[in-house]
Design an enzyme around this catalytic site. Structure first.
Site, mmCIF file in Angstrom:
data_model
loop_
_atom_site.group_PDB
_atom_site.id
_atom_site.type_symbol
_atom_site.label_atom_id
_atom_site.label_comp_id
_atom_site.label_asym_id
_atom_site.label_seq_id
_atom_site.Cartn_x
_atom_site.Cartn_y
_atom_site.Cartn_z
ATOM 1 C CG ASP A 67 19.285 -13.744 0.579
ATOM 2 O OD1 ASP A 67 18.772 -13.037 -0.310
ATOM 3 O OD2 ASP A 67 18.809 -14.832 0.936
ATOM 4 C CG ASN A 136 18.486 -26.586 1.425
ATOM 5 O OD1 ASN A 136 17.719 -25.629 1.516
ATOM 6 N ND2 ASN A 136 19.785 -26.435 1.265
ATOM 7 C CG HIS A 138 17.737 -22.209 1.818
ATOM 8 N ND1 HIS A 138 18.477 -22.730 0.792
ATOM 9 C CD2 HIS A 138 16.882 -21.334 1.226
ATOM 10 C CE1 HIS A 138 18.104 -22.189 -0.348
ATOM 11 N NE2 HIS A 138 17.135 -21.339 -0.112
ATOM 12 C CD GLU A 143 22.163 -23.317 1.808
ATOM 13 O OE1 GLU A 143 21.059 -23.878 1.989
ATOM 14 O OE2 GLU A 143 22.565 -22.984 0.687
#
Length: 248
Positions: A67, A136, A138, A143
């Protein structure tokens, strides 16, 4: 799925580096998928050490990063391009033309995403993908509630991710709100995957990812379906895993 509990962060990093080095020894022109953030930094340091001390050769290796933030030029110290060169690429003999990182300042983001997946396919796919995991759940910047069929795409970062990454910036306002990320589908097409988890704050999410249902609410849970995943978890992050592993 193979789960390895490392005694500490350094042990986790060394184990991961050995797997990456082994991949390169077996296939010198390996295509590696690489991650950023605090989790893999010591893994990169160990790979640099093996390169300098033993001669691990990166001259034929091809890399694709997971990313990149949207809106940050490569000269920005918080860009993942800058991170990768500072922490790894500048210290090994990899060829610059074999390094692929999403372009965060392209006008046509959709075209950049499509071209990125096309480049991965043209290189024969990713042989070994290194992943971290967010609090979370990811992986990459995928996400919660991401579509599992997503390829490389533009992502709106969750508040939890923005807050977690604020430690790398002077203020939380400086943290980009969007990024380009390999999608779940792109990640799952890798032949092998290493997932690294470190820190007590990852204990709950790593348990959910490995032992609860497969759900977009915990994107990493999709890895339960991959045919070749090694999860390396250091002691603090493995607190909830031990009872499950030792009694299964």
């Amino acid at each position: 799925m193979r789960v390895v509990i490392a005694k500490d962060y350094e042990d986790m990093s060394q184990r991961a580096a050995r797997i990456v080095a082994g991949q390169i020894y077996l296939k010198p022109n390996s295509v590696l998928g690489l991650a950023t953030g605090s989790t893999p930094i010591s893994m990169y340091k160990d790979l640099i050490r093996v390169h300098k001390e033993v001669g691990l050769d990166f001259s034929e290796v091809i890399t694709f990063n997971l990313d990149e933030y949207l809106g940050l030029p490569i000269s920005d110290e918080q860009s993942y391009y800058y991170y990768m060169f500072q922490n790894f690429f500048n210290h090994v003999n990899i060829k610059k033309e074999n390094i692929y990182i999403p372009n965060g300042i392209m006008d046509d983001v959709e075209l950049e995403c499509k071209n990125y997946d096309d480049k991965i396919q043209k290189k024969g796919g990713i042989d070994l993908q290194v992943l971290g995991i967010g609090t979370n759940g990811h992986i990459g910047f995928n996400e919660p509630d991401i579509k599992f069929e997503a390829t490389t795409h533009k992502v709106k970062l969750d508040d939890e991710t923005i807050n977690a990454n604020a430690r790398f910036f002077s203020t939380i306002e400086e943290v980009p709100r969007f990024a380009i990320s390999m999608g779940i589908k792109t990640i799952m097409h890798a032949k092998k995957i290493i997932l690294l988890a470190s820190g007590e704050n990852k204990a709950e999410v790593i348990f959910r990812a490995l032992f609860e249902g497969i759900t977009p609410e915990v994107p990493a849970s999709i890895l339960q379906l991959h045919q070749d995943v090694t999860v390396i978890v250091e002691e603090n992050a493995a607190q909830l895993l031990k009872p499950k592993l030792y009694h299964s």
